[in-house]
Design an enzyme around this catalytic site. Structure first.
Site, PDB file in Angstrom:
ATOM      1  N   THR A  11      38.750  52.530 -12.914  1.00  0.00           N
ATOM      2  CA  THR A  11      39.451  52.485 -12.020  1.00  0.00           C
ATOM      3  C   THR A  11      40.523  52.702 -12.728  1.00  0.00           C
ATOM      4  O   THR A  11      42.083  53.409 -12.548  1.00  0.00           O
ATOM      5  CB  THR A  11      39.872  51.213 -11.732  1.00  0.00           C
ATOM      6  OG1 THR A  11      38.894  51.276 -10.928  1.00  0.00           O
ATOM      7  CG2 THR A  11      40.445  51.121 -10.758  1.00  0.00           C
ATOM      8  N   SER A  54      32.428  52.852 -14.508  1.00  0.00           N
ATOM      9  CA  SER A  54      31.972  52.965 -15.409  1.00  0.00           C
ATOM     10  C   SER A  54      30.404  52.132 -13.507  1.00  0.00           C
ATOM     11  O   SER A  54      29.197  51.798 -15.170  1.00  0.00           O
ATOM     12  CB  SER A  54      32.301  51.208 -15.242  1.00  0.00           C
ATOM     13  OG  SER A  54      33.091  50.123 -14.260  1.00  0.00           O
ATOM     14  N   LYS A 156      33.194  39.421 -14.618  1.00  0.00           N
ATOM     15  CA  LYS A 156      33.389  39.692 -13.194  1.00  0.00           C
ATOM     16  C   LYS A 156      33.071  38.687 -12.026  1.00  0.00           C
ATOM     17  O   LYS A 156      31.893  38.632 -11.883  1.00  0.00           O
ATOM     18  CB  LYS A 156      33.419  41.241 -12.963  1.00  0.00           C
ATOM     19  CG  LYS A 156      34.571  42.157 -11.818  1.00  0.00           C
ATOM     20  CD  LYS A 156      34.218  42.851 -11.897  1.00  0.00           C
ATOM     21  CE  LYS A 156      35.298  43.605 -10.409  1.00  0.00           C
ATOM     22  NZ  LYS A 156      34.834  45.045 -10.175  1.00  0.00           N
TER      23      LYS A 156
END
Length: 328
Positions: A11, A54, A156
């Site tokens: 990103t 990713s 995450k």
């Protein structure tokens, strides 16, 4: 002082297309858009080794990234890797097992908003990473929202929010405030020679236990893989009533490693706590302790890349290699 920024996409490097955001910018573009000067406290050089969302990252890409990092040790004082957030925790964990005794700081970072967007978090995260790469200590870390976290302890935890990463079952290493690094917990730092050990077996599957999971589905998956990570409930255990998964696990664990982690974010696995957990231990399941799911998966890939001996794999999984597990 000389730093290297390795670009891999994500990103942070994305621009708008008709199909949505897509990785398109170079590491040099990112630095310029972030307003970071090449002599901003250190000489900064850039190199692009990948330019991928990713989601598309594969284990072979970890080896590519790891080799680029290892080969740069003699020339640079610190390395920053810009990376997409979706698999960043897998990459940071994999690098931590493949690269032993890194002599300099290696810091992964990314952003939740592209650097081309207003109010992007990319400049903030990039400056945090560069500051720690310049002033921190050797090891592999993740920098996000002013925090420095150990590479094997990161997950995450938010799909959209800016504070997307947390250190799991382990304190944050440091906080970066402006040009200052405030150390909170200094990890153990190896003093041996740097070693690049990239042997991985990617044929590992991660299965989340759910009520109703068919033993035949589990058996079919087990036959096709070299190792399994089972994500169990709570402190860990395997169902044996009704749909008897324990029988399949017992059969599988005689031939290949079965490692149990937990669906709970914090606390880890304790297979001695409940009867269902003790049955799993008796069946040959290897407990993941308080490792993250990402560290468990990548560590099992790394272990299988070195041996097929089940007892040796158990020893590797239970041994602390890169700060990933407590009490070993």
């Amino acid at each position: 002082m000389k730093l290297l920024v390795l670009g891999t996409g994500g990103t942070i490097a994305s621009a708008k297309t008709e199909m949505g955001y897509k990785a398109a910018l170079s590491a040099d573009d990112i630095l310029q858009l972030a307003g970071i000067r090449r002599e901003d406290g250190a000489k900064i050089e850039t190199r692009d080794i990948l330019n991928l969302d990713s989601t598309l990252i594969q284990p072979e890409d970890w080896v590519t990234i790891g080799r680029a990092v290892f080969e740069a040790f003699d020339e640079y004082d610190g390395i920053v890797i810009t990376h997409g957030t979706d698999t960043l925790a897998y990459t940071s964990s994999a690098l931590s097992f493949m690269i032993r005794n890194p002599p300099i700081p290696v810091v992964l970072t990314g952003s939740m908003l592209p650097i081309t967007e207003p109010n992007s978090d990319a400049p903030r995260n990039l400056r945090t990473a560069l500051t720690f790469a310049r002033k921190g200590f050797p090891g592999i870390y993740v920098a996000f929202m002013d925090k420095i976290m150990l590479g094997t302890r990161v997950s995450k935890v938010h799909s959209l929010g800016l504070n997307a990463f947390q250190s799991i079952n382990y304190p944050d290493i440091a906080y970066v405030k402006g040009d200052e690094v405030l150390v909170r917990h200094k990890p153990r730092i190896g003093n041996g020679e740097p070693l690049f050990d990239p042997e991985l077996d990617p044929n590992v599957v991660h299965i989340r236990l759910t009520p109703g999971l068919s033993p035949e589905v589990l058996r079919a998956v087990a036959r096709a893989t070299d190792g399994i990570v089972l994500e169990g409930y709570g402190a860990g255990g395997i169902p044996y009533r009704g749909r008897n998964l324990l029988e399949v696990v017992s059969e599988t664990a005689r031939e290949k490693p079965v490692v149990m982690t937990t669906q709970a974010l914090y606390g880890g696995v304790d297979l001695t706590r409940y009867e269902v957990g003790r049955r799993a231990l008796e069946a040959g399941v290897i407990p993941a302790g308080d490792m993250t799911k990402e560290a468990t998966l990548t560590k099992l890939m790394w272990a299988l890349g070195h041996t097929r001996d089940l007892e040796e794999i158990r020893k590797i999984m239970e041994r602390n290699i890169a700060g990933e597990i407590t009490g070993s």
